[in-house]
Design a protein around this motif. Structure first.
Motif, PDB file in Angstrom:
ATOM      1  N   GLN A  51       0.851  -1.186   0.000  1.00  0.00           N
ATOM      2  CA  GLN A  51       0.000   0.000   0.000  1.00  0.00           C
ATOM      3  C   GLN A  51       0.887   1.237   0.000  1.00  0.00           C
ATOM      4  O   GLN A  51       1.925   1.272   0.668  1.00  0.00           O
ATOM      5  CB  GLN A  51      -0.934   0.013   1.209  1.00  0.00           C
ATOM      6  N   TRP A  52       0.471   2.233  -0.770  1.00  0.00           N
ATOM      7  CA  TRP A  52       1.218   3.479  -0.877  1.00  0.00           C
ATOM      8  C   TRP A  52       0.941   4.332   0.349  1.00  0.00           C
ATOM      9  O   TRP A  52      -0.205   4.570   0.727  1.00  0.00           O
ATOM     10  CB  TRP A  52       0.806   4.219  -2.138  1.00  0.00           C
ATOM     11  N   VAL A  53       2.011   4.827   1.005  1.00  0.00           N
ATOM     12  CA  VAL A  53       1.900   5.699   2.172  1.00  0.00           C
ATOM     13  C   VAL A  53       2.429   7.073   1.774  1.00  0.00           C
ATOM     14  O   VAL A  53       3.647   7.265   1.664  1.00  0.00           O
ATOM     15  CB  VAL A  53       2.704   5.132   3.366  1.00  0.00           C
ATOM     16  N   PRO A  54       1.540   8.036   1.512  1.00  0.00           N
ATOM     17  CA  PRO A  54       2.006   9.356   1.039  1.00  0.00           C
ATOM     18  C   PRO A  54       2.930  10.060   2.023  1.00  0.00           C
ATOM     19  O   PRO A  54       3.816  10.806   1.611  1.00  0.00           O
ATOM     20  CB  PRO A  54       0.692  10.130   0.854  1.00  0.00           C
ATOM     21  N   ALA A  55       2.716   9.865   3.342  1.00  0.00           N
ATOM     22  CA  ALA A  55       3.525  10.596   4.322  1.00  0.00           C
ATOM     23  C   ALA A  55       5.008  10.291   4.161  1.00  0.00           C
ATOM     24  O   ALA A  55       5.855  11.183   4.272  1.00  0.00           O
ATOM     25  CB  ALA A  55       3.059  10.256   5.738  1.00  0.00           C
ATOM     26  N   ARG A 114       6.115   8.552   1.365  1.00  0.00           N
ATOM     27  CA  ARG A 114       6.329   8.355  -0.066  1.00  0.00           C
ATOM     28  C   ARG A 114       6.988   7.002  -0.341  1.00  0.00           C
ATOM     29  O   ARG A 114       7.952   6.900  -1.101  1.00  0.00           O
ATOM     30  CB  ARG A 114       7.141   9.496  -0.682  1.00  0.00           C
ATOM     31  N   ILE A 163      -5.628   8.826   7.647  1.00  0.00           N
ATOM     32  CA  ILE A 163      -4.578   9.592   6.980  1.00  0.00           C
ATOM     33  C   ILE A 163      -4.597   9.253   5.506  1.00  0.00           C
ATOM     34  O   ILE A 163      -4.405   8.087   5.134  1.00  0.00           O
ATOM     35  CB  ILE A 163      -3.193   9.293   7.590  1.00  0.00           C
ATOM     36  N   ASN A 164      -4.850  10.267   4.665  1.00  0.00           N
ATOM     37  CA  ASN A 164      -4.925  10.064   3.213  1.00  0.00           C
ATOM     38  C   ASN A 164      -5.871   8.929   2.840  1.00  0.00           C
ATOM     39  O   ASN A 164      -5.588   8.114   1.960  1.00  0.00           O
ATOM     40  CB  ASN A 164      -3.531   9.806   2.637  1.00  0.00           C
ATOM     41  N   GLY A 165      -6.999   8.876   3.543  1.00  0.00           N
ATOM     42  CA  GLY A 165      -8.021   7.895   3.214  1.00  0.00           C
ATOM     43  C   GLY A 165      -7.775   6.509   3.772  1.00  0.00           C
ATOM     44  O   GLY A 165      -8.547   5.592   3.494  1.00  0.00           O
ATOM     45  N   ILE A 166      -6.719   6.293   4.562  1.00  0.00           N
ATOM     46  CA  ILE A 166      -6.396   4.981   5.129  1.00  0.00           C
ATOM     47  C   ILE A 166      -6.585   5.034   6.641  1.00  0.00           C
ATOM     48  O   ILE A 166      -6.153   5.971   7.303  1.00  0.00           O
ATOM     49  CB  ILE A 166      -4.952   4.569   4.789  1.00  0.00           C
ATOM     50  N   TYR A 191      -5.903   4.246  10.393  1.00  0.00           N
ATOM     51  CA  TYR A 191      -4.813   3.861  11.276  1.00  0.00           C
ATOM     52  C   TYR A 191      -5.276   4.012  12.728  1.00  0.00           C
ATOM     53  O   TYR A 191      -6.281   4.678  13.019  1.00  0.00           O
ATOM     54  CB  TYR A 191      -3.567   4.744  11.074  1.00  0.00           C
ATOM     55  N   LEU A 213       5.192   5.929   9.589  1.00  0.00           N
ATOM     56  CA  LEU A 213       4.649   7.004   8.753  1.00  0.00           C
ATOM     57  C   LEU A 213       5.573   8.206   8.791  1.00  0.00           C
ATOM     58  O   LEU A 213       6.318   8.401   9.731  1.00  0.00           O
ATOM     59  CB  LEU A 213       3.251   7.399   9.227  1.00  0.00           C
TER      60      LEU A 213
END
Length: 222
Positions: A125-129, A131, A193-196, A198, A222
């Motif tokens: 899964q992509w974690v934007p925080a 990257r 966070i960003n739609g995920i 936690y 994160l």
């Protein structure tokens, strides 16, 4: 006979060195994990099959070191390596491992409204925080549950209060990325966070996932 053994040994060493110092799989245009045929000079030759259990005498060029739960791994071309007695062994992707890039053949899938990326039987899964792409447990299939018929309530004796599971032990070094716990620490807070989804406890973040049909929590960074 000694000369023949010397020639065969030199040929084997050259073949292994060619694997280790060659460009990555994506750059050479073939998919790891199957029988590979590469184009060279108008002809074809067969390359190494890279899958779980494959042993490389040395690490391929361009690998990166990834620490998960205090254990060292080496990542290259969508595969994770561990040091073994005869070289470096390809192993299953460890939960919680973070990588910056995935091979171009990684497949994006949607399960239960969440986005995953699959490659070599591993899910990310992509974690934007940060990257990065984080290895997660395979998502459980989403079942369609029919609406139940109305049920007439029957008075029953109230059950005894359920026993609350004990707070998981973080260990002497605290919670580590990739660690899987069956219960959340007492006093956690839910965050999206960003739609995920936690769960935060102190400076630790827990990502819910499924294992053996029940929800568990993976420590992520994160």
């Amino acid at each position: 006979m000694n000369k023949l053994n010397l020639v065969l040994g030199a040929s084997a060493f050259i073949a292994l060195a060619a694997f280790a110092f060659s460009p990555s799989a994506d750059a050479r245009g073939y998919e790891r994990g199957g029988d590979h045929h590469h184009h060279r000079g108008g002809g074809y030759y067969r390359g190494p099959r890279v899958s779980v259990g494959f042993i490389a005498p040395i690490l391929p060029r361009g690998h990166v070191r990834v620490a998960v739960g205090g254990h060292p791994y080496y990542y290259h071309g969508g595969h994770f390596y561990r040091h073994g007695p005869r070289g470096y062994v390809v192993v299953n992707a460890p939960l919680g491992a973070s990588v910056v890039t995935l091979p171009s053949r990684a497949v994006q899938v949607q399960v239960g409204g969440a986005t995953y990326y699959r490659y070599a039987d591993a899910y990310y899964q992509w974690v934007p925080a940060s990257r990065t792409y984080v290895v997660v447990a395979p998502p459980a299939p989403v079942a369609v549950v029919p609406v139940p018929a109305p049920v007439v309530a029957v008075p029953t004796v109230a059950p005894a209060p359920a026993t609350v599971p004990a707070t998981p032990n973080p260990g002497p070094d605290g919670f580590q990325p990739g660690q899987v716990v069956e219960t959340l620490p007492t006093g956690y807070a839910a965050e999206i966070i960003n739609g995920i989804q936690y769960y935060r406890y102190g400076g630790n973040y827990f990502m819910p996932t499924q294992r053996d049909g029940r929800e568990v929590y993976v420590v992520v960074k994160l």
